[in-house]
Design an enzyme around this catalytic site. Structure first.
Site, PDB file in Angstrom:
ATOM      1  N   LYS A  70      20.109  84.092  79.947  1.00  0.00           N
ATOM      2  CA  LYS A  70      20.210  83.364  78.422  1.00  0.00           C
ATOM      3  C   LYS A  70      21.396  83.976  77.851  1.00  0.00           C
ATOM      4  CE  LYS A  70      15.961  82.015  76.138  1.00  0.00           C
ATOM      5  NZ  LYS A  70      14.883  82.707  75.325  1.00  0.00           N
ATOM      6  N   SER A 114      14.637  81.452  66.275  1.00  0.00           N
ATOM      7  CA  SER A 114      15.781  82.029  66.356  1.00  0.00           C
ATOM      8  C   SER A 114      17.210  81.171  66.632  1.00  0.00           C
ATOM      9  CB  SER A 114      16.139  83.128  67.213  1.00  0.00           C
ATOM     10  OG  SER A 114      15.300  84.247  67.161  1.00  0.00           O
ATOM     11  N   ARG A 117       3.774  79.393  67.881  1.00  0.00           N
ATOM     12  CA  ARG A 117       3.921  78.613  66.899  1.00  0.00           C
ATOM     13  C   ARG A 117       3.374  77.213  66.915  1.00  0.00           C
ATOM     14  NH1 ARG A 117      10.055  80.192  67.786  1.00  0.00           N
ATOM     15  NH2 ARG A 117       9.371  80.271  69.757  1.00  0.00           N
ATOM     16  N   HIS A 143       8.974  86.935  63.686  1.00  0.00           N
ATOM     17  CA  HIS A 143       8.838  88.141  64.409  1.00  0.00           C
ATOM     18  C   HIS A 143       8.002  89.180  63.536  1.00  0.00           C
ATOM     19  CE1 HIS A 143      12.216  86.751  66.916  1.00  0.00           C
ATOM     20  NE2 HIS A 143      11.237  86.441  67.692  1.00  0.00           N
TER      21      HIS A 143
HETATM   22  P1  ADP Z   1      11.967  84.553  74.185  1.00  0.00           P
HETATM   23  O1  ADP Z   1      13.414  84.367  74.567  1.00  0.00           O
HETATM   24  O2  ADP Z   1      11.226  85.641  74.884  1.00  0.00           O
HETATM   25  O3  ADP Z   1      11.289  83.568  73.669  1.00  0.00           O
HETATM   26  P2  ADP Z   1      11.990  85.211  71.378  1.00  0.00           P
HETATM   27  O4  ADP Z   1      12.911  86.256  70.608  1.00  0.00           O
HETATM   28  O5  ADP Z   1      12.438  83.909  71.004  1.00  0.00           O
HETATM   29  O6  ADP Z   1      12.275  85.553  72.721  1.00  0.00           O
HETATM   30  O7  ADP Z   1      10.438  85.216  70.773  1.00  0.00           O
HETATM   31  C1  ADP Z   1       9.693  86.302  71.166  1.00  0.00           C
HETATM   32  C2  ADP Z   1       8.279  86.165  70.994  1.00  0.00           C
HETATM   33  O8  ADP Z   1       8.044  85.846  69.442  1.00  0.00           O
HETATM   34  C3  ADP Z   1       7.838  84.677  71.815  1.00  0.00           C
HETATM   35  O9  ADP Z   1       6.275  84.823  71.983  1.00  0.00           O
HETATM   36  C4  ADP Z   1       7.870  83.691  70.545  1.00  0.00           C
HETATM   37  O10 ADP Z   1       6.819  82.745  70.664  1.00  0.00           O
HETATM   38  C5  ADP Z   1       7.632  84.626  69.330  1.00  0.00           C
HETATM   39  N1  ADP Z   1       8.125  84.210  68.142  1.00  0.00           N
HETATM   40  C6  ADP Z   1       9.307  83.776  67.875  1.00  0.00           C
HETATM   41  N2  ADP Z   1       9.514  83.283  66.530  1.00  0.00           N
HETATM   42  C7  ADP Z   1       8.253  83.284  66.006  1.00  0.00           C
HETATM   43  C8  ADP Z   1       7.751  82.646  64.705  1.00  0.00           C
HETATM   44  N3  ADP Z   1       8.483  81.873  64.040  1.00  0.00           N
HETATM   45  N4  ADP Z   1       6.510  82.744  64.599  1.00  0.00           N
HETATM   46  C9  ADP Z   1       5.668  83.450  65.752  1.00  0.00           C
HETATM   47  N5  ADP Z   1       6.227  83.928  66.781  1.00  0.00           N
HETATM   48  C10 ADP Z   1       7.343  83.813  67.022  1.00  0.00           C
END
Ligand code: ADP
Length: 161
Positions: free
Chosen positions: A42, A129, A91, A18
Site C-alpha cells: 500500500k 482515511s 463500518r 479510529h
Molecule cells: P487498514 O489499511 O488496515 O484497513 P486503516 O487505518 O484504514 O487500516 O483501518 C484500521 C482499522 O480501523 C480497520 O479495522 C478499519 O475498519 C477501522 N476503521 C477505519 N476507519 C474507521 C471508522 N471511521 N470507524 C470505525 N473503524 C474504522
C-alpha cells in the site's frame, strides 16, 4: 496479566473514527497498542514516522494507549507483545468481507489470538482515511473529522496552509 489488544492499521492518517473505536475498546481492554503498519503493497501519503506522531499526539490523553509500528506478519508481532486480541473496526457492510477474510487468515496463522470487532459511532460510519484524503486534496472542509494535528498536517501536505 493485563488484557492487551493490538489495533493494527495504516492510520494514513488517524481519524476521529479510529479514536472513537479506541475509546470504546478501552472499556474492554486494560491496554491498547496502536500498531501502525509499514505495508509493503500500500502506498501511503504520510511516512511511518508522520503517521506515528499523529497517533501519539492525538492519543496523548490516554496513558493506557501506546503507539508502535510493525513489519511483516501481524500475528507474529501480536504474539511477541503478548496480546489477547486483535482489534478491528467495522463500518458499513462493505468492510465485512475483507475483515472476515483477514480474521480467518490470522486465526489460521495463530489460533490463540482472537480478532475482536467493534462498531464505531454512527457519526463515523462513512469516514475512512482515503475518503478524507480525497476531500482534503480538493480543499474540502475536513474540520471535525480528524484530530487537530491531522487537520493541520493534511492541509500542509496539500499546500493549503
Ligand atoms: P487498514 O489499511 O488496515 O484497513 P486503516 O487505518 O484504514 O487500516 O483501518 C484500521 C482499522 O480501523 C480497520 O479495522 C478499519 O475498519 C477501522 N476503521 C477505519 N476507519 C474507521 C471508522 N471511521 N470507524 C470505525 N473503524 C474504522
Amino acid at each position: 496479566m493485563p488484557d492487551i489488544a493490538v489495533y493494527p492499521g495504516s492510520f494514513d492518517p488517524i481519524t476521529n473514527g479510529h479514536l472513537d473505536l479506541i475509546q470504546r475498546a478501552l472499556k474492554i481492554f486494560d491496554r491498547i497498542i496502536v500498531a501502525v503498519a509499514t505495508n509493503a503493497f500500500k502506498k501511503s501519503l504520510f511516512t511511518i514516522e508522520e503517521r506515528m506522531e499523529m497517533c501519539r499526539v492525538s492519543l496523548a490523553e490516554f496513558p493506557q494507549v501506546s503507539v508502535d509500528t510493525f513489519e511483516g506478519l501481524l500475528v507474529k508481532y501480536a504474539r511477541r507483545q503478548n496480546v489477547r486480541a486483535i482489534l478491528r473496526g467495522l463500518r458499513a457492510v462493505t468492510d465485512f468481507e475483507y475483515e472476515f477474510q483477514l480474521a480467518m487468515m490470522n486465526r489460521r496463522l495463530e489460533p490463540e489470538i482472537e480478532t475482536v470487532f467493534l462498531m464505531t459511532g454512527l457519526r463515523w460510519v462513512f469516514l475512512s482515511s482515503s475518503i478524507l484524503k480525497e476531500a482534503a486534496v480538493h480543499g474540502g472542509d475536513i474540520e471535525g473529522m480528524v484530530p487537530e494535528i491531522v487537520f493541520h498536517r493534511l492541509r500542509a501536505k496539500f499546500g493549503l496552509e
